[in-house]
Design an enzyme around this catalytic site. Structure first.
Site, mmCIF file in Angstrom:
data_model
loop_
_atom_site.group_PDB
_atom_site.id
_atom_site.type_symbol
_atom_site.label_atom_id
_atom_site.label_comp_id
_atom_site.label_asym_id
_atom_site.label_seq_id
_atom_site.Cartn_x
_atom_site.Cartn_y
_atom_site.Cartn_z
ATOM 1 C CD1 TRP A 130 0.000 -1.515 3.112
ATOM 2 C CD2 TRP A 130 0.650 0.623 3.298
ATOM 3 N NE1 TRP A 130 0.824 -1.421 4.214
ATOM 4 C CE2 TRP A 130 1.233 -0.115 4.351
ATOM 5 C CE3 TRP A 130 0.921 1.985 3.217
ATOM 6 C CZ2 TRP A 130 2.073 0.456 5.320
ATOM 7 C CZ3 TRP A 130 1.756 2.565 4.171
ATOM 8 C CH2 TRP A 130 2.311 1.800 5.205
ATOM 9 C CG ASN A 131 5.120 1.276 0.749
ATOM 10 O OD1 ASN A 131 4.795 0.518 -0.170
ATOM 11 N ND2 ASN A 131 6.340 1.290 1.253
ATOM 12 N N PRO A 155 -3.244 -6.005 -5.810
ATOM 13 C CG PRO A 155 -4.759 -4.261 -6.198
ATOM 14 C CD PRO A 155 -4.486 -5.708 -6.541
ATOM 15 N N GLY A 207 6.718 -6.447 -0.218
ATOM 16 C CA GLY A 207 5.985 -6.398 1.047
ATOM 17 C C GLY A 207 6.893 -6.860 2.169
ATOM 18 C CB SER A 208 6.100 -8.022 5.554
ATOM 19 O OG SER A 208 5.253 -9.101 5.233
ATOM 20 C CD GLU A 229 11.403 -3.292 -2.514
ATOM 21 O OE1 GLU A 229 11.657 -3.165 -1.292
ATOM 22 O OE2 GLU A 229 10.590 -2.590 -3.113
ATOM 23 C CB CYS A 263 11.086 -0.819 1.857
ATOM 24 S SG CYS A 263 11.110 -0.396 0.115
ATOM 25 C CD GLU A 360 10.831 -2.044 6.672
ATOM 26 O OE1 GLU A 360 10.226 -3.130 6.775
ATOM 27 O OE2 GLU A 360 11.152 -1.555 5.581
ATOM 28 C CD GLU A 437 10.233 -4.786 -8.542
ATOM 29 O OE1 GLU A 437 10.253 -4.086 -7.512
ATOM 30 O OE2 GLU A 437 9.195 -5.308 -8.980
HETATM 31 P P1 ADP Z 1 2.805 -4.567 4.708
HETATM 32 O O1 ADP Z 1 3.273 -4.640 6.105
HETATM 33 O O2 ADP Z 1 3.576 -3.642 3.834
HETATM 34 O O3 ADP Z 1 1.317 -4.428 4.556
HETATM 35 P P2 ADP Z 1 2.463 -7.262 3.809
HETATM 36 O O4 ADP Z 1 3.536 -8.214 3.417
HETATM 37 O O5 ADP Z 1 1.532 -7.656 4.887
HETATM 38 O O6 ADP Z 1 3.244 -5.939 4.113
HETATM 39 O O7 ADP Z 1 1.579 -6.861 2.550
HETATM 40 C C1 ADP Z 1 2.073 -6.710 1.253
HETATM 41 C C2 ADP Z 1 1.117 -7.349 0.287
HETATM 42 O O8 ADP Z 1 1.052 -8.733 0.583
HETATM 43 C C3 ADP Z 1 -0.316 -6.825 0.358
HETATM 44 O O9 ADP Z 1 -0.876 -6.810 -0.939
HETATM 45 C C4 ADP Z 1 -1.009 -7.869 1.220
HETATM 46 O O10 ADP Z 1 -2.394 -7.960 0.962
HETATM 47 C C5 ADP Z 1 -0.306 -9.139 0.743
HETATM 48 N N1 ADP Z 1 -0.355 -10.264 1.689
HETATM 49 C C6 ADP Z 1 -0.430 -10.235 3.027
HETATM 50 N N2 ADP Z 1 -0.445 -11.492 3.536
HETATM 51 C C7 ADP Z 1 -0.383 -12.338 2.472
HETATM 52 C C8 ADP Z 1 -0.351 -13.773 2.321
HETATM 53 N N3 ADP Z 1 -0.387 -14.573 3.362
HETATM 54 N N4 ADP Z 1 -0.272 -14.265 1.065
HETATM 55 C C9 ADP Z 1 -0.228 -13.453 0.000
HETATM 56 N N5 ADP Z 1 -0.250 -12.103 0.079
HETATM 57 C C10 ADP Z 1 -0.327 -11.549 1.295
#
Ligand code: ADP
Length: 459
Positions: A130-131, A155, A207-208, A229, A263, A360, A437
């Site tokens: 989302w960021n 997304p 993401g995370s 990433e 990030c 972080e 990327e």
């Molecule tokens: P953040 O802390 O930046 O929200 P996340 O890793 O939780 O990081 O989210 C990044 C993306 O991953 C988002 O689109 C979120 O919906 C998706 N996401 C979260 N959990 C899962 C999962 N178990 N499997 C697939 N996608 C996921």
């Protein structure tokens, strides 16, 4: 439906579809079925569609920016900046589509020719955070489409409106159904559909680190290619020979962008002992002048955090630091205006064992550490599981070179806080992920090298 709320005031901004698993699978089918025709298109044809998409979005930037301010909370100037950054990927890869060159290699056998081609990896999928609701999407899909892959994107459910608007403009440009698909719903279930489908040959995730590892293990079962990433813990190192004003200005700009929810945000600020106190005072003076407010205005402001969990995490981290002995120079608590706003905060008297040093932060918090020698600061900068980016401020060329070599990160940025653009390879090492990327390196992630031996040419 998924309801999307404005982090600045909690108001309802819009809705996005909450798809059933069958609907998600049907979208994956479309992505896979569209691959043969899309991959056979001339590179020039793919390029023209990407260019058309670029132009349509470029001509309506303000509309995209306003949606982003509303669903993400970032200020208008950050949103406009993100759009220029994100559009850069569509423009760059519209060009790059035509330059996915192969190779010929001097033959090892008589009457033969060795040809190496680069072929699109296949139907692909991406999951984005989302960021950066705009740029995270364009930099994945533009690369995939340029290479001849089709892509389905999930997304973040927190910021789907920018994403669906991008899809709408892609359709207007003539990018067909199947070539670019989008789904929203239950993230875990959608992730399982993507990773579990044999036809999807590559997944790009931002993401995370926790979710990245989960997806990587699932992709491992099918040996799918991945670009990851993930999290960062960026050191921002200021030597006493640096341009002091540049270092201060770069730090404040880089840290407060998107309220620190980035990030590559400076996460551990190491300042040389001899300039530490003056540096802290100057950063505090500048930060104190920056307004905390909702983002829909011309002035650059620090906006809200994305949600309550984001705010609670930052607040708890600062409280924990205080308990561990940190000195709060500025801020240190949720902002008086309430909601999801947090005061820009400066912490000093920190050490590397504190929780904040290994976390972080994802908020407008400046944790400033002291250091006294180059060897010491390299070791401390590297003592993290992450390795995304490091910033170094020095005017000593030899030191700049030693630091660039010594730091374990995918990106080392000298004397500026500005990192990304379409023409450079963005990405990390260690638990910050793998793959790149942007630039010509980015497109390599979406192709497979094929070696063709043409023998018997004398017959
Ligand atoms: P953040 O802390 O930046 O929200 P996340 O890793 O939780 O990081 O989210 C990044 C993306 O991953 C988002 O689109 C979120 O919906 C998706 N996401 C979260 N959990 C899962 C999962 N178990 N499997 C697939 N996608 C996921």
């Amino acid at each position: 439906m998924i309801q999307v709320h404005n982090p600045a005031d909690g108001s309802l901004v819009g809705e996005a579809p909450e798809l059933t698993l069958d609907e998600v699978k049907a979208a994956v089918d479309r992505t896979c079925n569209a691959f043969p025709a899309w991959s056979r298109k001339l590179a020039r044809e793919r390029s023209e569609l990407l260019r058309k998409w670029f132009e349509l979005v470029r001509d309506d930037k303000r509309a995209f920016a306003e949606i982003m301010v509303k669903e993400n909370g970032k200020c208008l100037s950050d949103a406009m900046g993100e759009i220029d950054y994100g559009l850069g990927f569509i423009e760059w890869y519209a060009e790059e589509a035509k330059r996915v060159y192969g190779d010929t290699i001097p033959t090892h056998a008589a009457n033969a020719q060795v040809i190496v081609t680069k072929e699109p990896a296949g139907p692909t999928a991406a999951i984005t955070p989302w960021n950066f609701p705009f740029m995270m999407i364009t930099r994945k899909i533009a690369t995939a489409l340029a290479a001849g892959c089709t892509m389905i994107i999930k997304p973040s459910e927190l910021t789907p409106l920018t994403a669906y608007k991008l899809l709408e403009y892609a359709r207007k440009a003539g990018i067909p159904e199947g070539v670019f698909e989008m789904v929203t719903g239950n993230p875990k279930e959608i992730g399982e559909v993507f990773t579990g489908d044999r036809r999807i040959r590559k997944i790009s995730f931002t993401g995370s680190t926790a979710v990245g590892k989960l997806l990587a293990s699932a992709c491992g079962q099918d040996l799918k290619k991945m670009t990851l990433e993930l999290g960062g813990n960026a050191p921002f190192i200021v030597f006493d020979d640096a341009s002091f004003d540049d270092a201060v200005a770069s730090l404040v700009g880089a840290k407060l962008r998107n309220s620190g929810q980035v990030c590559i945000s400076p996460n551990r600020i190491f300042v040389h002992d001899s300039i530490h106190d003056r540096f802290v005072s100057e950063v505090a003076r500048r930060v104190a002048n920056i307004r905390v407010d909702q983002g829909m205005q011309d002035e650059s402001v620090v906006g809200p955090l994305i949600n309550q969990a984001g705010l609670d995490k930052v607040a708890a981290l600062v409280e924990q630091s205080r308990t561990e002995g940190a000195h709060v120079v500025l801020g240190g608590k949720p902002h008086a205006r309430g909601g999801l706003f947090y005061e820009p905060t400066i912490l000093t008297e920190l050490n590397d064992r504190m929780q904040i040093a290994g976390t972080e932060i994802f908020g407008p918090v400046f944790p400033i550490y002291r250091f006294s020698s180059e060897d010491e600061v390299v070791a401390r900068a590297n003592s993290t599981e992450y390795g995304l980016v490091a910033y170094v401020f020095t005017r000593d060329l030899a030191r700049a070179f030693r630091m660039s070599k010594g730091i374990d990160a995918g990106m080392v940025i000298l004397n500026t806080g500005s990192v990304g653009t379409a023409s450079v390879p963005f990405g990390g090492v260690k638990h910050s992920g793998y793959g790149r990327e942007g630039s010509h390196y980015g497109i390599e992630e979406y192709v497979e090298v094929k070696y063709i031996l043409m023998s018997g040419l004398d017959k």
